[in-house]
Design an enzyme around this catalytic site. Structure first.
Site, PDB file in Angstrom:
ATOM      1  N   ARG A 169      10.288  12.494  13.214  1.00 50.02           N
ATOM      2  CA  ARG A 169      10.519  11.448  12.231  1.00 50.02           C
ATOM      3  C   ARG A 169      12.067  10.829  12.381  1.00 50.02           C
ATOM      4  NH1 ARG A 169       7.306   9.476   7.594  1.00 50.02           N
ATOM      5  NH2 ARG A 169       8.815   8.469   6.549  1.00 50.02           N
ATOM      6  N   ASN A 190      14.563  -2.288  -2.247  1.00 45.62           N
ATOM      7  CA  ASN A 190      12.981  -2.038  -2.419  1.00 45.62           C
ATOM      8  C   ASN A 190      12.546  -2.599  -3.763  1.00 45.62           C
ATOM      9  OD1 ASN A 190      10.662  -0.729  -1.813  1.00 45.62           O
ATOM     10  ND2 ASN A 190      11.174   0.995  -3.240  1.00 45.62           N
ATOM     11  N   THR A 191      11.150  -2.952  -3.812  1.00 47.27           N
ATOM     12  CA  THR A 191      10.445  -3.129  -4.752  1.00 47.27           C
ATOM     13  C   THR A 191       9.515  -2.028  -5.241  1.00 47.27           C
ATOM     14  OG1 THR A 191       9.255  -4.777  -6.108  1.00 47.27           O
ATOM     15  CG2 THR A 191       8.973  -4.888  -3.799  1.00 47.27           C
ATOM     16  N   HIS A 192       9.215  -1.592  -6.475  1.00 50.47           N
ATOM     17  CA  HIS A 192       8.542  -0.598  -6.825  1.00 50.47           C
ATOM     18  C   HIS A 192       7.817  -0.761  -8.000  1.00 50.47           C
ATOM     19  CE1 HIS A 192       7.451   3.682  -7.198  1.00 50.47           C
ATOM     20  NE2 HIS A 192       7.727   3.731  -8.581  1.00 50.47           N
ATOM     21  N   GLY A 219      17.684   8.943  -1.899  1.00 50.06           N
ATOM     22  CA  GLY A 219      16.409   9.648  -2.780  1.00 50.06           C
ATOM     23  C   GLY A 219      15.258   8.768  -2.534  1.00 50.06           C
TER      24      GLY A 219
HETATM   25  C1  GAR Z   1       3.984  -3.895  -4.466  1.00 46.18           C
HETATM   26  O1  GAR Z   1       3.351  -3.483  -5.765  1.00 46.18           O
HETATM   27  C2  GAR Z   1       5.341  -2.678  -4.189  1.00 46.18           C
HETATM   28  O2  GAR Z   1       6.008  -2.274  -5.436  1.00 46.18           O
HETATM   29  C3  GAR Z   1       4.360  -1.378  -3.791  1.00 46.18           C
HETATM   30  O3  GAR Z   1       3.598  -1.925  -3.014  1.00 46.18           O
HETATM   31  C4  GAR Z   1       2.991  -3.102  -3.333  1.00 46.18           C
HETATM   32  C5  GAR Z   1       2.872  -4.193  -2.265  1.00 46.18           C
HETATM   33  O4  GAR Z   1       2.079  -5.267  -2.451  1.00 46.18           O
HETATM   34  N1  GAR Z   1       5.297  -0.528  -3.206  1.00 46.18           N
HETATM   35  C6  GAR Z   1       5.209   0.789  -3.566  1.00 46.18           C
HETATM   36  O5  GAR Z   1       4.390   1.354  -4.142  1.00 46.18           O
HETATM   37  C7  GAR Z   1       6.286   1.587  -2.796  1.00 46.18           C
HETATM   38  N2  GAR Z   1       6.659   2.765  -3.376  1.00 46.18           N
HETATM   39  P1  GAR Z   1       2.386  -6.492  -1.467  1.00 46.18           P
HETATM   40  O6  GAR Z   1       1.801  -5.765  -0.238  1.00 46.18           O
HETATM   41  O7  GAR Z   1       1.204  -7.226  -1.872  1.00 46.18           O
HETATM   42  O8  GAR Z   1       3.561  -7.125  -1.368  1.00 46.18           O
END
Ligand code: GAR
Length: 218
Positions: free
Chosen positions: A76, A118-120, A154
């Site tokens: 990894r 990051n977006t969550h 984290g």
């Molecule tokens: C988004 O909702 C993002 O927050 C999520 O994946 C989706 C991607 O959508 N990410 C996670 O869950 C990370 N833990 P997209 O590929 O259409 O932009």
């Protein structure tokens, strides 16, 4: 116009994706043909897998792409170092994880800590991890949403930049995870575009858990 993050014009963004890339598309659309006005431009898109719509969107936009698959590396940490090196080639001011479903390691964070976003799809610190929407639904919350945050070592624990709220209704059954996720993503795309643009245009400072926008050099 130079960004506070880059003396050489709009801030340089590398965006990392694993799936459909609608958040990437929202950034591409917001930048359009006026990166100066937005304050940033995407210089490359990276992924952890091939054959995804996110990469197709990048190619359609004429952007260079790179793929680093975990299974191609013996350990990894080697994958992490390769991802860090591939990203560094494009000299980003900010790196955006937009649906990138991997946790990066030490080397990536050493290179991009403090400028990796990051977006969550949940209101952190609730429901971190890979199933934020499903976990919030199963818990029975009445509101959920999305969080744009800096990445630390984290899982979804870094300083929060912006959050958006989405109501959970009686119609949102555990089987309706995809429908709720779509409603979250409508809010999320706008939130990400706004947050990245503000970081790039106004600069920022991270103090402990607090992110201050527009306070560069103070
Ligand atoms: C988004 O909702 C993002 O927050 C999520 O994946 C989706 C991607 O959508 N990410 C996670 O869950 C990370 N833990 P997209 O590929 O259409 O932009």
């Amino acid at each position: 116009m130079a960004s506070p993050l880059s003396s050489a014009g709009p801030a340089r963004l590398v965006v990392l994706v694993s799936g459909s890339g609608t958040n990437l598309q929202a950034l591409l659309d917001a930048i359009g043909d006026d990166p100066e006005g937005y304050g940033a431009r995407i210089v490359a898109v990276g992924a952890d897998r091939d054959n995804i719509t996110g990469l197709e969107r990048a190619e359609r936009a004429g952007l260079p792409t790179f793929v680093c698959r975990v299974k191609d590396y013996g350990a990894r940490a080697e994958w992490d170092a390769a991802l860090a090196a591939a990203t560094a080639e494009y000299r980003p001011d900010l790196v955006v994880s937009a649906g990138f479903m991997k946790i990066v390691g030490k080397e990536f964070l050493a290179g991009f800590g403090g400028r990796f976003i990051n977006t969550h799809p949940a209101l952190l610190p609730s429901f971190p991890g890979a199933h934020g929407v499903r976990d919030a639904l199963a818990y029975g919350v009445k509101v959920t949403g999305c969080t744009v945050h800096f990445v630390d070592d984290g899982v979804d624990t870094g300083p929060i930049i912006a959050q958006g709220v989405v109501e959970v209704t009686e119609e949102d059954t555990p089987e309706g995870e995809a429908a709720l996720h779509e409603r979250i993503k409508e809010v999320e795309r706008k939130l990400l575009v706004e947050a990245v643009g503000r970081l790039a245009r106004d600069g920022y400072r991270i103090e402990g858990r607090k992110v201050h926008l527009g306070h560069v050099g103070e």
